[in-house]
Design a protein around this motif. Structure first.
Motif, mmCIF file in Angstrom:
data_model
loop_
_atom_site.group_PDB
_atom_site.id
_atom_site.type_symbol
_atom_site.label_atom_id
_atom_site.label_comp_id
_atom_site.label_asym_id
_atom_site.label_seq_id
_atom_site.Cartn_x
_atom_site.Cartn_y
_atom_site.Cartn_z
ATOM 1 N N GLU A 36 11.617 2.158 -7.204
ATOM 2 C CA GLU A 36 11.355 3.124 -6.136
ATOM 3 C C GLU A 36 9.853 3.308 -5.938
ATOM 4 N N ARG A 38 7.454 1.113 -6.675
ATOM 5 C CA ARG A 38 6.927 -0.117 -6.067
ATOM 6 C C ARG A 38 7.229 -0.165 -4.575
ATOM 7 N N ALA A 39 8.436 0.244 -4.205
ATOM 8 C CA ALA A 39 8.805 0.254 -2.784
ATOM 9 C C ALA A 39 7.931 1.249 -2.019
ATOM 10 N N LEU A 40 7.668 2.403 -2.601
ATOM 11 C CA LEU A 40 6.829 3.407 -1.963
ATOM 12 C C LEU A 40 5.405 2.880 -1.777
ATOM 13 N N ARG A 42 4.482 -0.258 -1.625
ATOM 14 C CA ARG A 42 4.556 -1.324 -0.606
ATOM 15 C C ARG A 42 4.600 -0.731 0.800
ATOM 16 N N ASP A 43 5.425 0.298 0.983
ATOM 17 C CA ASP A 43 5.540 0.933 2.295
ATOM 18 C C ASP A 43 4.226 1.595 2.717
ATOM 19 N N CYS A 44 3.559 2.230 1.774
ATOM 20 C CA CYS A 44 2.268 2.863 2.087
ATOM 21 C C CYS A 44 1.222 1.819 2.458
ATOM 22 N N ARG A 46 1.773 -1.137 3.790
ATOM 23 C CA ARG A 46 2.120 -1.640 5.124
ATOM 24 C C ARG A 46 1.743 -0.637 6.210
ATOM 25 N N ALA A 47 1.980 0.637 5.936
ATOM 26 C CA ALA A 47 1.679 1.669 6.927
ATOM 27 C C ALA A 47 0.177 1.805 7.160
ATOM 28 N N SER A 48 -0.620 1.544 6.133
ATOM 29 C CA SER A 48 -2.071 1.696 6.268
ATOM 30 C C SER A 48 -2.759 0.455 6.835
#
Length: 67
Positions: A36, A38-40, A42-44, A46-48
């Protein structure tokens, strides 16, 4: 994970004493928390990317691309 591997794992766990099953549960919770996290991350990232692209993507800083 295919069904055979899952069933084999469940059968092996079922043969263990309760104390050991509790340890396995703790370990599984730890691994899930890592996933969880690592996924967070990764998502951050990508968002930045779009926001940082304006700063990073310029001819003046192209020399740093090869580092």
């Amino acid at each position: 994970m295919n069904d055979i591997v899952r069933d084999t794992l469940i059968a092996k766990i079922a043969q263990l004493p309760d104390e050991r099953v509790a340890e396995i549960m703790t370990f599984v919770d730890f691994v899930r928390a890592q996933e969880e996290h690592r996924a967070l991350v990764r998502d951050c990232l990508r968002a930045s990317e779009p926001a940082f692209a304006k700063v990073w993507d310029n001819e003046e800083d192209d020399i740093y691309n090869d580092l």
